[in-house]
Design a protein around this motif. Sequence first.
Motif, PDB file in Angstrom:
ATOM      1  N   UNK A   1       0.813  -1.206   0.000  1.00  0.00           N
ATOM      2  CA  UNK A   1       0.000   0.000   0.000  1.00  0.00           C
ATOM      3  C   UNK A   1       0.845   1.252   0.000  1.00  0.00           C
ATOM      4  N   UNK A   2       0.494   2.189   0.848  1.00  0.00           N
ATOM      5  CA  UNK A   2       1.233   3.451   0.948  1.00  0.00           C
ATOM      6  C   UNK A   2       2.368   3.367   1.960  1.00  0.00           C
ATOM      7  N   UNK A   3       2.625   2.186   2.439  1.00  0.00           N
ATOM      8  CA  UNK A   3       3.665   2.024   3.461  1.00  0.00           C
ATOM      9  C   UNK A   3       5.001   1.727   2.796  1.00  0.00           C
ATOM     10  N   UNK A   4       6.043   1.840   3.567  1.00  0.00           N
ATOM     11  CA  UNK A   4       7.375   1.582   3.022  1.00  0.00           C
ATOM     12  C   UNK A   4       7.448   0.157   2.488  1.00  0.00           C
ATOM     13  N   UNK A   5       8.027  -0.039   1.312  1.00  0.00           N
ATOM     14  CA  UNK A   5       8.117  -1.386   0.768  1.00  0.00           C
ATOM     15  C   UNK A   5       9.014  -2.260   1.626  1.00  0.00           C
ATOM     16  N   UNK A   6       8.798  -3.566   1.483  1.00  0.00           N
ATOM     17  CA  UNK A   6       9.631  -4.510   2.215  1.00  0.00           C
ATOM     18  C   UNK A   6      11.075  -4.305   1.795  1.00  0.00           C
ATOM     19  N   UNK A   7      11.900  -3.963   2.733  1.00  0.00           N
ATOM     20  CA  UNK A   7      13.305  -3.745   2.424  1.00  0.00           C
ATOM     21  C   UNK A   7      14.049  -5.070   2.567  1.00  0.00           C
ATOM     22  N   UNK A   8      14.616  -5.514   1.491  1.00  0.00           N
ATOM     23  CA  UNK A   8      15.373  -6.753   1.506  1.00  0.00           C
ATOM     24  C   UNK A   8      16.812  -6.398   1.175  1.00  0.00           C
ATOM     25  N   UNK A   9      17.679  -6.534   2.170  1.00  0.00           N
ATOM     26  CA  UNK A   9      19.066  -6.182   1.914  1.00  0.00           C
ATOM     27  C   UNK A   9      19.723  -7.248   1.046  1.00  0.00           C
ATOM     28  N   UNK A  10      20.852  -6.895   0.482  1.00  0.00           N
ATOM     29  CA  UNK A  10      21.526  -7.784  -0.462  1.00  0.00           C
ATOM     30  C   UNK A  10      21.985  -9.084   0.194  1.00  0.00           C
ATOM     31  N   UNK A  11      22.339  -9.034   1.460  1.00  0.00           N
ATOM     32  CA  UNK A  11      22.767 -10.260   2.156  1.00  0.00           C
ATOM     33  C   UNK A  11      21.577 -11.207   2.284  1.00  0.00           C
ATOM     34  N   UNK A  12      20.431 -10.670   2.729  1.00  0.00           N
ATOM     35  CA  UNK A  12      19.234 -11.494   2.851  1.00  0.00           C
ATOM     36  C   UNK A  12      18.842 -12.061   1.499  1.00  0.00           C
ATOM     37  N   UNK A  13      18.886 -11.198   0.475  1.00  0.00           N
ATOM     38  CA  UNK A  13      18.517 -11.652  -0.861  1.00  0.00           C
ATOM     39  C   UNK A  13      19.435 -12.767  -1.335  1.00  0.00           C
ATOM     40  N   UNK A  14      20.734 -12.646  -1.079  1.00  0.00           N
ATOM     41  CA  UNK A  14      21.663 -13.692  -1.517  1.00  0.00           C
ATOM     42  C   UNK A  14      21.471 -14.979  -0.708  1.00  0.00           C
ATOM     43  N   UNK A  15      21.054 -14.859   0.560  1.00  0.00           N
ATOM     44  CA  UNK A  15      20.774 -16.052   1.373  1.00  0.00           C
ATOM     45  C   UNK A  15      19.623 -16.862   0.795  1.00  0.00           C
ATOM     46  N   UNK A  16      18.706 -16.186   0.103  1.00  0.00           N
ATOM     47  CA  UNK A  16      17.524 -16.852  -0.436  1.00  0.00           C
ATOM     48  C   UNK A  16      17.624 -17.118  -1.935  1.00  0.00           C
ATOM     49  N   UNK A  17      18.756 -16.810  -2.540  1.00  0.00           N
ATOM     50  CA  UNK A  17      18.907 -16.914  -3.990  1.00  0.00           C
ATOM     51  C   UNK A  17      18.583 -18.314  -4.522  1.00  0.00           C
ATOM     52  N   UNK A  18      18.815 -19.337  -3.706  1.00  0.00           N
ATOM     53  CA  UNK A  18      18.547 -20.709  -4.143  1.00  0.00           C
ATOM     54  C   UNK A  18      17.134 -21.176  -3.801  1.00  0.00           C
ATOM     55  N   UNK A  19      16.323 -20.300  -3.228  1.00  0.00           N
ATOM     56  CA  UNK A  19      14.960 -20.671  -2.859  1.00  0.00           C
ATOM     57  C   UNK A  19      14.062 -20.580  -4.083  1.00  0.00           C
ATOM     58  N   UNK A  20      14.018 -21.664  -4.819  1.00  0.00           N
ATOM     59  CA  UNK A  20      13.179 -21.735  -6.017  1.00  0.00           C
ATOM     60  C   UNK A  20      12.061 -22.738  -5.750  1.00  0.00           C
ATOM     61  N   UNK A  21      10.850 -22.390  -6.186  1.00  0.00           N
ATOM     62  CA  UNK A  21       9.745 -23.299  -5.909  1.00  0.00           C
ATOM     63  C   UNK A  21       9.693 -24.465  -6.875  1.00  0.00           C
ATOM     64  N   UNK A  22       8.998 -25.474  -6.434  1.00  0.00           N
ATOM     65  CA  UNK A  22       8.602 -26.573  -7.309  1.00  0.00           C
ATOM     66  C   UNK A  22       7.160 -26.259  -7.700  1.00  0.00           C
ATOM     67  N   UNK A  23       6.844 -26.309  -8.980  1.00  0.00           N
ATOM     68  CA  UNK A  23       5.467 -26.071  -9.419  1.00  0.00           C
ATOM     69  C   UNK A  23       4.751 -27.418  -9.351  1.00  0.00           C
ATOM     70  N   UNK A  24       3.713 -27.472  -8.512  1.00  0.00           N
ATOM     71  CA  UNK A  24       3.038 -28.741  -8.243  1.00  0.00           C
ATOM     72  C   UNK A  24       1.537 -28.610  -8.477  1.00  0.00           C
ATOM     73  N   UNK A  25       0.915 -29.748  -8.737  1.00  0.00           N
ATOM     74  CA  UNK A  25      -0.545 -29.825  -8.754  1.00  0.00           C
ATOM     75  C   UNK A  25      -0.956 -30.438  -7.427  1.00  0.00           C
ATOM     76  N   UNK A  26      -1.629 -29.641  -6.640  1.00  0.00           N
ATOM     77  CA  UNK A  26      -2.020 -30.024  -5.285  1.00  0.00           C
ATOM     78  C   UNK A  26      -3.388 -30.694  -5.353  1.00  0.00           C
ATOM     79  N   UNK A  27      -3.486 -31.879  -4.777  1.00  0.00           N
ATOM     80  CA  UNK A  27      -4.776 -32.572  -4.737  1.00  0.00           C
ATOM     81  C   UNK A  27      -5.614 -32.011  -3.591  1.00  0.00           C
TER      82      UNK A  27
END
Length: 190
Positions: A13-39
Amino acid sequence: MEYRKNGIDVLIGNHNPMQIDKITESNYANLQPEIVTFQPKCVVGFRYYMSIGKNNSIEMWEKLNAQLEKQKYIPMNNNRYSIYETSGTCLQNTFNKNSETTLFIGIETSGDNNIPEGMELKEISGGKYAKFIHKGAVKNLISTYHYIWGVWFPNSSFQPDDRDDLECYTEKFLGVEDEESQIEIYFPIQ
């Protein structure tokens, strides 16, 4: 929720955007989803309202577990779900830490009529989901969500779908503080 239709800009909204520092971003760089069909699945439990800033989910899980134990409920497996139900409570220009959301928590069931007293049955709709794995303590879960919403979704080719988001706690969830714990996070996608 409105943010599902219009992306992260509405969520913040009108609030400050989620600030993601470069260290945090690099920690999550390998966090890729699996696209699944959920029953579709059935969950027995209860819903409650919580604000974004005052998350009382641990207290609610303790209440649910105590009720299941008291009523000697025997589940079909140990999969537990937190289901963030779609609603209009997080609207553009009004989203803040006091915004409320509806959460349904429960344990997977076969969907029969054996519903413990004081609980209800909810069906998780099936369909296509992006499945992420959060690894680590629950206190760091918010950082995983910040990465998914602030980095992964805007850079992916996927659009969120208007179905419930959910977390699944399997046998790989080792406890709230355990750094080896895993939580499955499912975001509905079109």
